[in-house]
Motif scaffolding. Structure first.
Motif, short mmCIF file in Angstrom:
data_model
loop_
_atom_site.label_atom_id
_atom_site.label_comp_id
_atom_site.label_asym_id
_atom_site.label_seq_id
_atom_site.Cartn_x
_atom_site.Cartn_y
_atom_site.Cartn_z
N SER A 115 29.86 16.37 15.57
CA SER A 115 29.47 15.66 14.30
C SER A 115 29.68 14.23 14.70
O SER A 115 28.80 13.39 14.16
N ARG A 160 26.56 12.95 16.28
CA ARG A 160 25.34 12.83 15.31
C ARG A 160 25.58 11.63 14.75
O ARG A 160 24.47 10.97 14.46
N GLN A 161 26.72 11.33 14.16
CA GLN A 161 26.77 9.97 13.50
C GLN A 161 26.61 8.71 14.34
O GLN A 161 26.09 7.69 13.84
N GLN A 189 20.86 10.90 10.90
CA GLN A 189 21.05 11.32 9.61
C GLN A 189 21.32 12.66 9.86
O GLN A 189 22.46 13.08 10.14
N GLN A 190 20.38 13.67 9.62
CA GLN A 190 20.43 14.99 9.70
C GLN A 190 20.03 15.64 10.89
O GLN A 190 19.38 16.87 10.85
N PRO A 236 20.06 19.22 12.65
CA PRO A 236 20.61 19.64 11.51
C PRO A 236 22.14 20.44 11.71
O PRO A 236 22.60 20.77 12.64
N GLY A 237 22.88 20.46 10.49
CA GLY A 237 24.26 21.03 10.36
C GLY A 237 24.23 22.45 10.94
O GLY A 237 25.30 22.78 11.55
#
Length: 259
Positions: free
Chosen positions: A87, A90-91, A96-97, A100-101
């Motif tokens: 996480s 990704r930040q 953004q997304q 994907p999560g």
């Protein structure tokens, strides 16, 4: 998860095999019916009891384990550190997304299986298979399963975190780490995992923050104050991440951090 599914499947199979035996051994009383040729048979069979206890108790235990499986996966394995670092990555990229999560969770699960595979094999050899073969009791199976899992958690837990929970719970100082209970080891393990994950996330953030600062400085010196820096820095961050084979480095660092 594979071991839990194997237990549930085995118990359901044993239950299906035990039902006809009970129906043949116990007398049945046909229920009254107004239609000739139709009857309902009700048979109450307590089931066979042996070294593993009654079948009903086993079903309750299995359902309890399955309901707590997400919490067990998060708290007692390497999943916490892996998903937090992913996480942060990704930040840091600022995409953004993307990824994907769902992809991050799936990758974290597979990496967790890679890290926990030696522990799962030991649990299967010393606890699961002997328990399914009726060679050990439930209490012995639990003790054999907890031992390798606790050893894994203790290797990743800091002394400071364990001492804090011992002090907060007002426990006596143990003679060694192995004598600690799971109520102390589990929260200490989670706190240590979060700290390690945040340290790794900070290291991941540094090169991307440097790129953002350089791009912002260049845009300000050129008088382009209305142009968002992220529009220029994002391609450079993606290019840097691809050139250094970032996914390989991150995954390798995560897996090596558990050794």
């Amino acid at each position: 998860m594979r071991q839990i599914v194997l237990i549930a499947f085995t118990l359901l199979l044993l239950g299906g095999m035990a039902a006809p035996v009970g129906a043949q051994s116990a007398p049945s009383t046909p229920a009254a019916s107004s239609h000739p040729g139709r009857s309902v048979t009700v048979s109450l069979d307590p089931g066979n009891t042996g070294a593993r206890g009654s079948f009903a108790v086993e079903i309750v235990l299995i359902m309890t384990v399955l309901s707590l499986a997400p919490a067990i996966l998060i708290m007692l394995t390497s999943f916490t550190r892996i998903v937090v670092v992913m996480s942060f990555l990704r930040q840091a990229l600022g995409t953004q997304q993307m990824p994907p999560g769902q992809l991050i969770i799936g990758l974290s699960l597979f990496l967790t299986m890679v890290v926990m595979m030696p522990v799962l094999r030991q649990i299967n050899d010393t606890a699961l298979q002997p328990y399914l073969n009726d060679t050990i009791s439930q209490k012995t199976a639990y003790a054999n399963a907890v031992k390798p899992l606790k050893a894994f958690m203790l290797t990743q837990t800091r002394e400071k975190d364990l001492a804090m929970f011992i002090r907060m719970m007002k426990r006596d100082k143990p003679q060694n780490r192995e004598s600690l209970g799971m109520d102390v080891v589990v929260p200490g393990f989670i706190i240590s995992e979060l700290k390690t994950a945040f340290i790794m996330g900070f290291v991941i953030f540094i090169p991307f923050v440097v790129i953002d600062m350089v791009v912002s400085s260049v845009l300000m010196s050129m008088g382009m104050l209305m142009l968002p820096p992220v529009m220029i820095s994002l391609p450079f961050k993606l290019l840097l991440f691809v050139l250094v084979d970032g996914w390989n480095l991150v995954v390798q660092s995560l897996l090596s951090s558990f050794t």
